[in-house]
Motif scaffolding. Structure first.
Motif, PDB file in Angstrom:
ATOM      1  N   PHE A 144       0.820  -1.313  -0.010  1.00 21.82           N
ATOM      2  CA  PHE A 144      -0.199   0.118  -0.049  1.00 21.82           C
ATOM      3  C   PHE A 144       0.864   1.406  -0.013  1.00 21.82           C
ATOM      4  CE2 PHE A 144       0.734  -1.277   4.388  1.00 21.82           C
ATOM      5  CZ  PHE A 144       0.828   0.098   5.291  1.00 21.82           C
ATOM      6  N   VAL A 145       0.152   2.258  -0.355  1.00 20.42           N
ATOM      7  CA  VAL A 145       0.971   3.608  -0.522  1.00 20.42           C
ATOM      8  C   VAL A 145       0.765   4.361   0.759  1.00 20.42           C
ATOM      9  CG1 VAL A 145       1.287   5.787  -1.659  1.00 20.42           C
ATOM     10  CG2 VAL A 145       0.893   3.489  -3.067  1.00 20.42           C
ATOM     11  N   GLU A 146       1.869   4.822   1.593  1.00 24.86           N
ATOM     12  CA  GLU A 146       1.715   5.678   2.797  1.00 24.86           C
ATOM     13  C   GLU A 146       2.333   6.967   2.366  1.00 24.86           C
ATOM     14  OE1 GLU A 146       0.942   7.266   5.972  1.00 24.86           O
ATOM     15  OE2 GLU A 146       0.659   5.220   6.331  1.00 24.86           O
ATOM     16  N   GLU A 147       1.103   7.831   2.420  1.00 30.12           N
ATOM     17  CA  GLU A 147       1.614   9.198   2.134  1.00 30.12           C
ATOM     18  C   GLU A 147       1.920  10.012   3.219  1.00 30.12           C
ATOM     19  OE1 GLU A 147      -1.670  10.631  -0.055  1.00 30.12           O
ATOM     20  OE2 GLU A 147      -1.137   9.764  -1.983  1.00 30.12           O
ATOM     21  N   GLY A 148       1.513   9.564   4.614  1.00 27.50           N
ATOM     22  CA  GLY A 148       2.017  10.397   5.644  1.00 27.50           C
ATOM     23  C   GLY A 148       3.067   9.886   6.183  1.00 27.50           C
ATOM     24  N   GLU A 149       2.972   9.255   7.525  1.00 22.23           N
ATOM     25  CA  GLU A 149       4.193   8.784   8.347  1.00 22.23           C
ATOM     26  C   GLU A 149       3.715   7.683   9.120  1.00 22.23           C
ATOM     27  OE1 GLU A 149       8.149  10.669   8.804  1.00 22.23           O
ATOM     28  OE2 GLU A 149       7.202  10.724  10.800  1.00 22.23           O
ATOM     29  N   GLY A 150       4.080   6.277   9.245  1.00 21.60           N
ATOM     30  CA  GLY A 150       3.932   5.509  10.281  1.00 21.60           C
ATOM     31  C   GLY A 150       4.510   5.650  11.459  1.00 21.60           C
ATOM     32  N   PRO A 151       4.471   5.119  12.475  1.00 18.87           N
ATOM     33  CA  PRO A 151       5.022   5.331  13.817  1.00 18.87           C
ATOM     34  C   PRO A 151       6.590   5.035  13.812  1.00 18.87           C
ATOM     35  CG  PRO A 151       3.552   3.141  13.860  1.00 18.87           C
ATOM     36  CD  PRO A 151       3.513   3.767  12.633  1.00 18.87           C
ATOM     37  N   GLY A 152       7.064   4.006  12.682  1.00 15.54           N
ATOM     38  CA  GLY A 152       8.495   4.139  12.576  1.00 15.54           C
ATOM     39  C   GLY A 152       8.965   4.988  11.535  1.00 15.54           C
ATOM     40  N   GLY A 153       8.312   5.809  10.829  1.00 15.84           N
ATOM     41  CA  GLY A 153       8.798   6.589   9.898  1.00 15.84           C
ATOM     42  C   GLY A 153       8.403   5.951   8.636  1.00 15.84           C
ATOM     43  N   GLU A 154       7.663   5.332   8.853  1.00 16.35           N
ATOM     44  CA  GLU A 154       7.468   4.289   7.246  1.00 16.35           C
ATOM     45  C   GLU A 154       6.633   5.277   6.420  1.00 16.35           C
ATOM     46  OE1 GLU A 154       6.910   1.332  10.558  1.00 16.35           O
ATOM     47  OE2 GLU A 154       6.280   3.474  10.345  1.00 16.35           O
ATOM     48  N   HIS A 155       7.036   5.306   5.146  1.00 12.28           N
ATOM     49  CA  HIS A 155       6.668   6.410   4.194  1.00 12.28           C
ATOM     50  C   HIS A 155       6.758   5.790   2.783  1.00 12.28           C
ATOM     51  CE1 HIS A 155       5.342  10.199   2.243  1.00 12.28           C
ATOM     52  NE2 HIS A 155       6.331   9.965   1.443  1.00 12.28           N
ATOM     53  N   GLY A 156       5.764   5.999   1.913  1.00 16.35           N
ATOM     54  CA  GLY A 156       6.067   5.256   0.556  1.00 16.35           C
ATOM     55  C   GLY A 156       5.278   4.190   0.295  1.00 16.35           C
ATOM     56  N   LEU A 157       6.000   3.184  -0.494  1.00 12.98           N
ATOM     57  CA  LEU A 157       5.336   2.021  -0.797  1.00 12.98           C
ATOM     58  C   LEU A 157       5.502   0.932   0.210  1.00 12.98           C
ATOM     59  CD1 LEU A 157       3.773   0.744  -3.350  1.00 12.98           C
ATOM     60  CD2 LEU A 157       5.747  -0.064  -4.083  1.00 12.98           C
ATOM     61  N   ILE A 158       4.671   0.486   0.934  1.00 13.25           N
ATOM     62  CA  ILE A 158       4.780  -0.332   2.329  1.00 13.25           C
ATOM     63  C   ILE A 158       4.465  -1.547   1.898  1.00 13.25           C
ATOM     64  CG2 ILE A 158       4.336  -0.337   4.642  1.00 13.25           C
ATOM     65  CD1 ILE A 158       5.887   2.077   4.022  1.00 13.25           C
ATOM     66  N   PRO A 159       4.913  -2.729   2.280  1.00 19.94           N
ATOM     67  CA  PRO A 159       4.832  -4.140   2.224  1.00 19.94           C
ATOM     68  C   PRO A 159       3.848  -4.325   3.288  1.00 19.94           C
ATOM     69  CG  PRO A 159       6.825  -3.978   2.905  1.00 19.94           C
ATOM     70  CD  PRO A 159       6.550  -2.681   2.490  1.00 19.94           C
ATOM     71  N   ALA A 160       2.549  -4.875   3.097  1.00 16.95           N
ATOM     72  CA  ALA A 160       1.543  -5.329   4.154  1.00 16.95           C
ATOM     73  C   ALA A 160       2.212  -6.672   4.942  1.00 16.95           C
ATOM     74  CB  ALA A 160       0.140  -5.383   3.549  1.00 16.95           C
ATOM     75  N   ARG A 161       2.043  -6.786   6.056  1.00 18.80           N
ATOM     76  CA  ARG A 161       2.451  -7.776   6.918  1.00 18.80           C
ATOM     77  C   ARG A 161       1.339  -8.281   7.860  1.00 18.80           C
ATOM     78  NH1 ARG A 161       6.333  -5.023  10.730  1.00 18.80           N
ATOM     79  NH2 ARG A 161       6.686  -7.097  11.433  1.00 18.80           N
ATOM     80  N   PRO A 162       0.448  -8.972   7.187  1.00 22.38           N
ATOM     81  CA  PRO A 162      -0.962  -9.453   7.844  1.00 22.38           C
ATOM     82  C   PRO A 162      -0.738 -10.350   9.215  1.00 22.38           C
ATOM     83  CG  PRO A 162      -0.683 -10.115   5.836  1.00 22.38           C
ATOM     84  CD  PRO A 162       0.054  -9.249   6.036  1.00 22.38           C
ATOM     85  N   GLU A 163       0.495 -10.962   8.951  1.00 27.01           N
ATOM     86  CA  GLU A 163       0.998 -11.863   9.977  1.00 27.01           C
ATOM     87  C   GLU A 163       0.955 -11.462  11.336  1.00 27.01           C
ATOM     88  OE1 GLU A 163       5.058 -10.545   8.455  1.00 27.01           O
ATOM     89  OE2 GLU A 163       2.764 -11.258   7.342  1.00 27.01           O
ATOM     90  N   VAL A 164       1.453  -9.914  11.337  1.00 29.77           N
ATOM     91  CA  VAL A 164       1.384  -9.210  12.624  1.00 29.77           C
ATOM     92  C   VAL A 164       0.282  -9.535  13.604  1.00 29.77           C
ATOM     93  CG1 VAL A 164       1.658  -6.818  13.663  1.00 29.77           C
ATOM     94  CG2 VAL A 164       3.177  -7.763  11.700  1.00 29.77           C
TER      95      VAL A 164
END
Length: 284
Positions: free
Chosen positions: A164-184
């Motif tokens: 998925f595309v992250e246009e903001g920022e995740g809690p770890g600074g994630e941004h851009g094209l992000i691999p989903a990790r449903p196993e979490v």
């Protein structure tokens, strides 16, 4: 550049009165839509029949109007669309992607704690033998419908294409094209016998039906995107772009929350604060 196809949403659950954190999230979504020349939809996520109350829902409309926000009508209320979620659940079940789980929350917690990595593990289960399952259903035992990660992985041929595309920022600074990790999240609950549909399933169905192209919400929901992206793939639903924003915190560093009795917008209004003052305080 104007983008009339830009559609986002603000989707509160009426389980309490809105506070500054809700105002920040609502203003972030509505202002993003305004800047893009698009729309921000208001949706009421009231599937929690125990905690959601009419007075809280009425207060949502009052508080948002006080902030100067406008939205289209009618407002979609999840409690009025359970058939939509039921249809999605049936589709997943008919394809062998779900199973009935009779374990209690305590039993789930104990199973996770007994796993090799303890609390770091997510729960993974499986359907009971048909005879035992039928007996327990007949006896009226409560159960939850869980998504089988193992079955989902087989159906998709792996999770490698889940991005998925992250246009903001995740809690770890994630941004851009992000691999989903449903196993979490493990085998997440999609519905309960006594409560009905769960958040993850309802939200992906609603976002697709309402044509949401941008999901703008707090970073606390970043990991929820993993399983929601999986459900979108399994149900052949479109994937919006995501924009997770920072969370407001109290002076002690804890994020504002209803359960901690954060000062509500009603209280701020009663103290004489104006919408303009609050907007300025929040950076708008």
């Amino acid at each position: 550049m104007s983008d009339p196809g830009f559609v986002t949403r603000f989707a509160p659950s009426p389980t309490g009165y809105l506070h500054r954190g809700h105002a920040f999230s609502a203003l972030t979504a509505f202002e993003a839509a305004r800047a893009a020349g698009g729309r921000c939809i208001l949706r009421i996520e009231d599937i929690d029949r125990i905690r959601c109350r009419p007075e809280y829902e009425a207060a949502v409309y009052e508080d948002l109007a006080w902030l100067g926000l406008e939205w289209g009508t009618p407002v979609r209320r999840q409690s009025e669309h359970m058939a939509d979620y039921g249809a999605a659940l049936r589709e997943l079940s008919e394809r062998g992607l779900t199973y009935r789980c009779f374990r209690t929350r305590r039993e789930i917690a104990e199973a996770i704690e007994s796993a090799p990595h303890g609390a770091l593990e997510a729960f993974h289960g499986a359907a009971l033998p048909a005879e035992e399952e039928a007996r327990r259903v007949e006896a009226g035992e409560p159960y939850a419908w869980r998504l089988s990660l193992a079955a989902a992985e087989r159906a998709l041929g792996g999770f490698g294409d889940l991005i998925f595309v992250e246009e903001g920022e995740g809690p770890g600074g994630e941004h851009g094209l992000i691999p989903a990790r449903p196993e979490v999240g493990g085998d997440v609950v999609l519905a309960r016998k006594d409560v009905g549909v769960a958040y993850h399933l309802a939200v992906v169905v609603d976002d697709a039906l309402q044509g949401i192209t941008q999901v703008i919400r707090g970073r606390d929901l970043f990991e929820a995107t993993y399983v929601q992206r999986l459900l979108q793939a399994l149900l052949a639903l479109p994937t919006p772009a995501y924009r997770h924003h920072r969370l407001l915190t109290a002076p002690d560093g804890k994020r504002l929350a209803k359960r901690d009795r954060a000062q509500t917008l009603r209280e701020l209004r009663g103290s004489g604060m104006t919408p303009r003052t609050l907007r300025g305080e929040l950076g708008f």
